[in-house]
Design an enzyme around this catalytic site. Structure first.
Site, PDB file in Angstrom:
ATOM      1  N   LYS A  30       0.833  -1.207   0.000  1.00  0.00           N
ATOM      2  CA  LYS A  30       0.000   0.000   0.000  1.00  0.00           C
ATOM      3  C   LYS A  30       0.869   1.259   0.000  1.00  0.00           C
ATOM      4  CE  LYS A  30      -2.148  -1.160   3.802  1.00  0.00           C
ATOM      5  NZ  LYS A  30      -1.513  -2.470   4.015  1.00  0.00           N
ATOM      6  N   THR A  31       1.843   1.256   0.911  1.00  0.00           N
ATOM      7  CA  THR A  31       2.712   2.429   0.985  1.00  0.00           C
ATOM      8  C   THR A  31       3.501   2.578  -0.321  1.00  0.00           C
ATOM      9  OG1 THR A  31       2.851   2.128   3.365  1.00  0.00           O
ATOM     10  CG2 THR A  31       4.506   3.529   2.368  1.00  0.00           C
ATOM     11  N   ASP A 211      -1.647   7.790   3.711  1.00  0.00           N
ATOM     12  CA  ASP A 211      -1.229   6.449   4.138  1.00  0.00           C
ATOM     13  C   ASP A 211      -1.881   6.142   5.496  1.00  0.00           C
ATOM     14  OD1 ASP A 211       0.057   4.035   4.073  1.00  0.00           O
ATOM     15  OD2 ASP A 211       2.085   4.811   4.347  1.00  0.00           O
ATOM     16  N   GLU A 212      -1.990   4.880   5.852  1.00  0.00           N
ATOM     17  CA  GLU A 212      -2.538   4.471   7.160  1.00  0.00           C
ATOM     18  C   GLU A 212      -3.895   5.135   7.404  1.00  0.00           C
ATOM     19  OE1 GLU A 212      -0.953   2.241   8.905  1.00  0.00           O
ATOM     20  OE2 GLU A 212       1.167   2.411   8.435  1.00  0.00           O
ATOM     21  N   GLN A 242      -5.580  -3.171  10.819  1.00  0.00           N
ATOM     22  CA  GLN A 242      -4.445  -2.554  11.493  1.00  0.00           C
ATOM     23  C   GLN A 242      -4.823  -1.251  12.180  1.00  0.00           C
ATOM     24  OE1 GLN A 242      -0.440  -2.840   9.613  1.00  0.00           O
ATOM     25  NE2 GLN A 242      -1.592  -3.452   7.816  1.00  0.00           N
ATOM     26  N   ARG A 634       5.069  -7.490  10.934  1.00  0.00           N
ATOM     27  CA  ARG A 634       6.296  -6.713  10.709  1.00  0.00           C
ATOM     28  C   ARG A 634       7.427  -7.613  10.252  1.00  0.00           C
ATOM     29  NH1 ARG A 634       4.139  -3.088   9.179  1.00  0.00           N
ATOM     30  NH2 ARG A 634       2.310  -4.360   9.495  1.00  0.00           N
TER      31      ARG A 634
HETATM   32  P1  ATP Z   1       1.694  -2.184   5.966  1.00  0.00           P
HETATM   33  O1  ATP Z   1       0.276  -2.626   5.970  1.00  0.00           O
HETATM   34  O2  ATP Z   1       2.488  -2.908   6.973  1.00  0.00           O
HETATM   35  O3  ATP Z   1       1.822  -0.706   6.017  1.00  0.00           O
HETATM   36  P2  ATP Z   1       2.050  -1.994   3.129  1.00  0.00           P
HETATM   37  O4  ATP Z   1       0.810  -2.568   2.530  1.00  0.00           O
HETATM   38  O5  ATP Z   1       2.160  -0.543   3.161  1.00  0.00           O
HETATM   39  O6  ATP Z   1       2.295  -2.660   4.550  1.00  0.00           O
HETATM   40  P3  ATP Z   1       4.594  -1.904   1.843  1.00  0.00           P
HETATM   41  O7  ATP Z   1       5.366  -1.501   3.030  1.00  0.00           O
HETATM   42  O8  ATP Z   1       4.306  -0.903   0.807  1.00  0.00           O
HETATM   43  O9  ATP Z   1       3.252  -2.628   2.316  1.00  0.00           O
HETATM   44  O10 ATP Z   1       5.284  -3.146   1.143  1.00  0.00           O
HETATM   45  C1  ATP Z   1       5.750  -4.268   1.888  1.00  0.00           C
HETATM   46  C2  ATP Z   1       7.029  -4.806   1.282  1.00  0.00           C
HETATM   47  O11 ATP Z   1       6.763  -5.392   0.023  1.00  0.00           O
HETATM   48  C3  ATP Z   1       8.038  -3.714   1.013  1.00  0.00           C
HETATM   49  O12 ATP Z   1       9.326  -4.220   1.262  1.00  0.00           O
HETATM   50  C4  ATP Z   1       7.838  -3.419  -0.455  1.00  0.00           C
HETATM   51  O13 ATP Z   1       9.003  -2.890  -1.039  1.00  0.00           O
HETATM   52  C5  ATP Z   1       7.502  -4.785  -1.018  1.00  0.00           C
HETATM   53  N1  ATP Z   1       6.643  -4.726  -2.218  1.00  0.00           N
HETATM   54  C6  ATP Z   1       5.447  -4.132  -2.319  1.00  0.00           C
HETATM   55  N2  ATP Z   1       4.911  -4.297  -3.555  1.00  0.00           N
HETATM   56  C7  ATP Z   1       5.802  -5.030  -4.247  1.00  0.00           C
HETATM   57  C8  ATP Z   1       5.844  -5.549  -5.600  1.00  0.00           C
HETATM   58  N3  ATP Z   1       4.853  -5.350  -6.466  1.00  0.00           N
HETATM   59  N4  ATP Z   1       6.940  -6.257  -5.960  1.00  0.00           N
HETATM   60  C9  ATP Z   1       7.936  -6.482  -5.087  1.00  0.00           C
HETATM   61  N5  ATP Z   1       7.967  -6.020  -3.820  1.00  0.00           N
HETATM   62  C10 ATP Z   1       6.914  -5.305  -3.393  1.00  0.00           C
HETATM   63 MG    MG Z   2       2.322   0.784   4.763  1.00  0.00          MG
END
Ligand code: ATP
Ligand code: MG
Length: 703
Positions: A30-31, A211-212, A242, A634
């Protein structure tokens, strides 16, 4: 551009002309969507200044800016990447005058607020004052002012608090000060009640990303709506599982309301987790399972099964800390043994130890120190909470805003300069009688009628000194001059001596003085323009005068936020770990009564974990469960969860049980709740086998 994004992520990134919600589980990228979308919006023609990305913490903002920089280069600096609070400051410095606020208004910290409330409510008891503070903050987050709060009060207690809130509001206005909640509430007022301001911001911002999103509160949602207007060009990303700030007024209603308030809302779900192994993800999915589902989600990982999640038991906290340290050491040793050449020991930064409450850090710190492992504590006491730093900040605040009474009181008494309590009390009475600030009162010609000439003389001397410092600070630009100025000033007020006089241990005093010097260095670097502003208040890194720099510091919660690249083990609360990831994670204190926190013993009348629960407790349990889910997710490669057989309860040690969440993770193979997909696979295999058998039998019986 689409590199490193799956189809659903690309869809979210490319959807630019209307409201977009990305709703997905932990680690699904997402981030990453937000950072890539910033780049996409710029390539589609938006100016970087027209994009605002809102993060939950300053630290997350700094990290996002780094990521954006690697995607789009220098332009990243111009994008507004900051927290809701920092955006609020920015809006009010620009437009707060329509609300009667000077651009140099002060931002009060929580301690300032407590002491104002003590005064406003006529108590010396800090606990009572903090109770009021808590309630007032919740009301403010619900968008209520004192009058509205009184109208909806349910009992005498609330009515009293609402009246104190009224007096508190008056004082803040007189001090030209705002508290943290006002950083959201006042911008809302600005946008809602002043169309010209609203139009200006709507025109200025081409797209807002949040975000969040699950942890925004009602007021923040209103601000967002007014910022984006009818066109609704925004992207919100979040995960209802979350949401862990309900206790601070965050509300999932914001998620529910989006599709209603924006019928054209595009909702995108992400289902692949790129962070964790299947073993870790399964434990996470199992834990969150019992919570009611606001939005059903699925999450899978292609990173392989990985190491099983470990459960570790320990006799007590000390033992638990030792075991955590041992685990770090053994993972590192194992890694070095498998790596060719043996030189590539895992970096310390690959490890995090997470816990429910700040105080749990101490025992871990001791164990890490004993083992000579470098670490940092995040989410703990911030640099700016240290008394010595607050002292200096009080002086800065007073230069910036002479009407800041709490800062005045701290500065005039730190270090002591022969202006006593009675003098200040009389000055205070005089000031409130004429509805002026203490600083203004000090120069009043009629002050002599309530204070002896000598006292008036010392007050005048102090006032003139502050004016003089303010004048000099305004003239001081560049790192070297700023540093020289601050060293002179500290010498003039005798601050070093003050520290040594006030501290029994010389070592402690020396440590405090080192903090002061660090702080001066940091301030002067900012004057030299070598550091960007992590709070996003000022975005260009040009030289600034000391007064300008002083204006921005109130918002930064820690100086070390910038030191991300230190190779150290992270100790963090679960709350502060949100959004982050580490290869190896340990969750400690996963003990009933600690996580979930104090559910069983105090409020559940039967005291049984499975006893009947009131609605309130049930909701708290669900939030604790989400916290556990955040903790588990995490971890990238390995996860250990530990609990203690005895735990502290008040001063006593009591027998303790493993957290119910450990059972919910369903780790033990004999009690594993089946993964429906695995079950399906097994069933299919069985069917296939039966079909084969039948076919074989048919073939055998065929002539
Ligand atoms: P959270 O809910 O904990 O905030 P998030 O949904 O924001 O998580 P991110 O932090 O954006 O998730 O991504 C998690 C991990 O996966 C990061 O290391 C990111 O670089 C990697 N990632 C995300 N999308 C891809 C993708 N399409 N290909 C490869 N790696 C990815
Ligand atoms: Mg995130």
């Amino acid at each position: 551009m689409s590199a490193g994004l799956n189809l659903a992520q690309q869809e979210a990134v490319n959807y630019m002309h209307g409201p977009c919600l990305v709703l997905a589980g932990a680690g699904s990228g997402k981030t990453r969507v937000i950072t890539h979308k910033i780049a996409r919006l710029i390539s589609a023609g938006l100016a970087p200044q027209q994009i605002a990305a809102i993060t939950f913490t300053n630290k997350a903002a700094a990290e996002m800016r780094e990521r954006a920089k690697s995607l789009i280069g220098r332009d990243a600096k111009k994008v507004v990447i900051c927290t809701f609070h920092a955006l609020g400051v920015r809006m009010m410095r620009e437009d707060g005058s329509v609300l009667g606020l000077k651009p140099q208004f002060s931002i009060l910290d929580s301690d300032d607020v407590t002491s104002i409330l003590k005064d406003a409510g006529g108590t010396t008891d800090a606990a009572t004052a903090r109770q009021w503070q808590w309630t007032i903050s919740l009301w403010k987050n619900m968008g209520l002012n004192a009058t509205q709060a009184e109208a909806q009060a349910r009992d005498d207690n609330e009515r009293v608090t609402a009246r104190i809130m009224g007096r508190y509001e008056e004082r803040l206005a007189a001090y030209q000060s705002v508290d943290f909640d006002d950083l959201i509430g006042l911008p809302l007022k600005l946008l809602r009640d002043h169309p010209q301001v609203r139009e200006k911001w709507q025109a200025q911002l081409g797209h807002v990303l949040v975000d969040e999103y699950q942890d925004t509160n009602a007021t923040q949602y209103e601000v967002l709506k007014l910022l984006v207007g009818e066109r609704g060009r925004f992207t919100a990303v979040g995960d209802d599982d979350q949401s862990i700030y309900g206790w601070r007024g965050a509300t999932l209603d914001n998620l529910k309301k989006l599709p209603i308030d924006f019928p054209q809302l595009k909702v995108i779900k992400l289902e692949q987790n790129y962070r964790s192994t299947s073993a870790i993800l399964r434990a996470a999915n199992n834990v969150i399972g019992p919570n009611p589902k606001l939005f059903p989600k699925t999450l899978f990982s292609e990173l392989g099964e990985g190491e099983p999640v470990r459960v570790v038991d320990a006799d007590n906290e000390e033992h638990e800390a030792e075991r955590a340290v041992a685990r770090i050491q053994s993972i590192r040793a194992g890694n070095a043994a498998t790596a060719s050449g043996g030189a590539s020991a895992l970096a310390w930064r690959s490890f995090a130890v997470l816990y429910r409450a700040n105080h749990q850090a101490r025992v871990l710190e001791q164990a890490l120190r004993k083992a000579a492992i470098p670490y940092k504590v995040s989410g703990g006491q911030s640099f700016f909470d240290r008394a010595e730093i607050k002292d200096l900040c009080a002086w800065f605040r007073l230069w910036v805003n002479n009407d800041d009474d709490p800062a005045f009181l701290r500065a005039v008494t730190t270090p002591k300069r022969g202006i006593g309590h009675t003098t200040l009390q009389n000055l205070g009475t005089f000031a409130s009688k004429y509805k002026v600030s203490l600083f203004e009162a000090l120069f009043s010609p009629s002050l002599g009628s309530v204070l002896p000439a000598k006292a008036v003389g010392s007050l005048h001397e102090f006032g003139r000194y502050v004016n003089d410092l303010e004048f000099r600070a305004r003239q001081t630009t560049g790192a070297e001059d700023a540093r020289a100025f601050m060293m002179d000033w500290l010498k003039e007020i005798g601050y070093e001596k003050h520290l040594y006089d006030g501290e029994d241990s010389e070592k402690l005093a020396a440590a405090r003085w080192t903090n002061v010097l660090d702080f001066c260095d940091w301030m002067s670097q900012r004057c030299g323009g070598t550091i960007d502003d992590t709070a996003g208040v000022t975005l260009e890194s040009e030289k600034k005068n000391l007064l300008e720099v002083a204006q921005t510091i109130a918002l930064l919660s820690t100086i070390s936020e910038r030191e991300q690249d230190q190779d150290v083990v992270t100790l963090s609360t679960l709350h502060a770990a949100k959004g982050l990831e580490w290869p190896h994670v340990m969750l400690v204190g996963v003990t009933e009564g600690m996580l979930p926190f104090k559910l069983g013993d105090e409020e559940n009348p039967t005291g049984r974990a499975d006893g009947p629960m009131s609605e309130g407790i049930l909701q708290r349990l669900q939030e604790e469960r989400r916290l556990m889910y955040v903790g588990i997710t995490r971890a990238q490669r390995s996860l250990a969860v530990s609990w203690t057989k005895r735990r502290k309860k008040g001063r006593e040690m009591v027998a303790a049980q493993p957290s119910r969440f450990i059972a919910e993770m369903a780790l033990d193979k004999t009690t594993v709740k089946e993964d429906p997909r695995e079950k399906l696979k097994a069933l299919r295999a069985e069917f296939a086998k039966k079909a084969l058998d039948t076919a074989a039998a048919a073939a055998a019986s065929a002539p």
